[in-house]
Design a protein around this motif. Sequence first.
Motif, PDB file in Angstrom:
ATOM      1  N   CYS A  53       0.851  -1.188   0.000  1.00  0.00           N
ATOM      2  CA  CYS A  53       0.000   0.000   0.000  1.00  0.00           C
ATOM      3  C   CYS A  53       0.889   1.241   0.000  1.00  0.00           C
ATOM      4  O   CYS A  53       1.811   1.346   0.806  1.00  0.00           O
ATOM      5  N   PHE A  54       0.579   2.171  -0.890  1.00  0.00           N
ATOM      6  CA  PHE A  54       1.340   3.404  -0.981  1.00  0.00           C
ATOM      7  C   PHE A  54       0.552   4.554  -0.354  1.00  0.00           C
ATOM      8  O   PHE A  54      -0.673   4.497  -0.244  1.00  0.00           O
ATOM      9  N   PHE A  55       1.259   5.615   0.010  1.00  0.00           N
ATOM     10  CA  PHE A  55       0.629   6.766   0.645  1.00  0.00           C
ATOM     11  C   PHE A  55      -0.422   7.413  -0.252  1.00  0.00           C
ATOM     12  O   PHE A  55      -1.370   8.006   0.235  1.00  0.00           O
ATOM     13  N   ASN A  56      -0.263   7.293  -1.564  1.00  0.00           N
ATOM     14  CA  ASN A  56      -1.224   7.899  -2.491  1.00  0.00           C
ATOM     15  C   ASN A  56      -2.474   7.041  -2.674  1.00  0.00           C
ATOM     16  O   ASN A  56      -3.326   7.357  -3.502  1.00  0.00           O
ATOM     17  N   GLY A  57      -2.580   5.946  -1.936  1.00  0.00           N
ATOM     18  CA  GLY A  57      -3.764   5.097  -2.009  1.00  0.00           C
ATOM     19  C   GLY A  57      -3.655   3.938  -2.980  1.00  0.00           C
ATOM     20  O   GLY A  57      -4.534   3.068  -3.013  1.00  0.00           O
ATOM     21  N   LYS A  58      -2.612   3.894  -3.781  1.00  0.00           N
ATOM     22  CA  LYS A  58      -2.439   2.779  -4.726  1.00  0.00           C
ATOM     23  C   LYS A  58      -2.124   1.500  -3.959  1.00  0.00           C
ATOM     24  O   LYS A  58      -1.400   1.515  -2.979  1.00  0.00           O
ATOM     25  N   ASP A  80      -1.490  -4.686  -9.995  1.00  0.00           N
ATOM     26  CA  ASP A  80      -2.255  -3.493  -9.622  1.00  0.00           C
ATOM     27  C   ASP A  80      -3.632  -3.955  -9.143  1.00  0.00           C
ATOM     28  O   ASP A  80      -4.270  -4.797  -9.780  1.00  0.00           O
TER      29      ASP A  80
END
Length: 92
Positions: A54-59, A78
């Motif tokens: 999980c990335f901070f940008n929500g991806k 993805d």
Amino acid sequence: MLIKASGTSMFPTLIDGGIYELIEVDPASLDVGEIVVYKQGDIYICHRIIRKICFFNGKVYFKTKGDNCVEYDKIAVDAHSVIGKIDLKYGN
């Protein structure tokens, strides 16, 4: 929706030619250990999630691996490519 397994990458969990129920889910709700079906190009692949990224940008991405494979899949999946997860309670 019912799908027919093809191949041996998920043996013995999924059997080649076996019929399994595919459940549509919000990919963000998926977790390590679940078996997912995702589309890679024109191919549908059914493998187990071994890591959730999980990335901070929500991806959200998943590292996956076939139960019968020595190595994990090289390309992270993805979350938007995930079609659903397999319900093993239905399978053969």
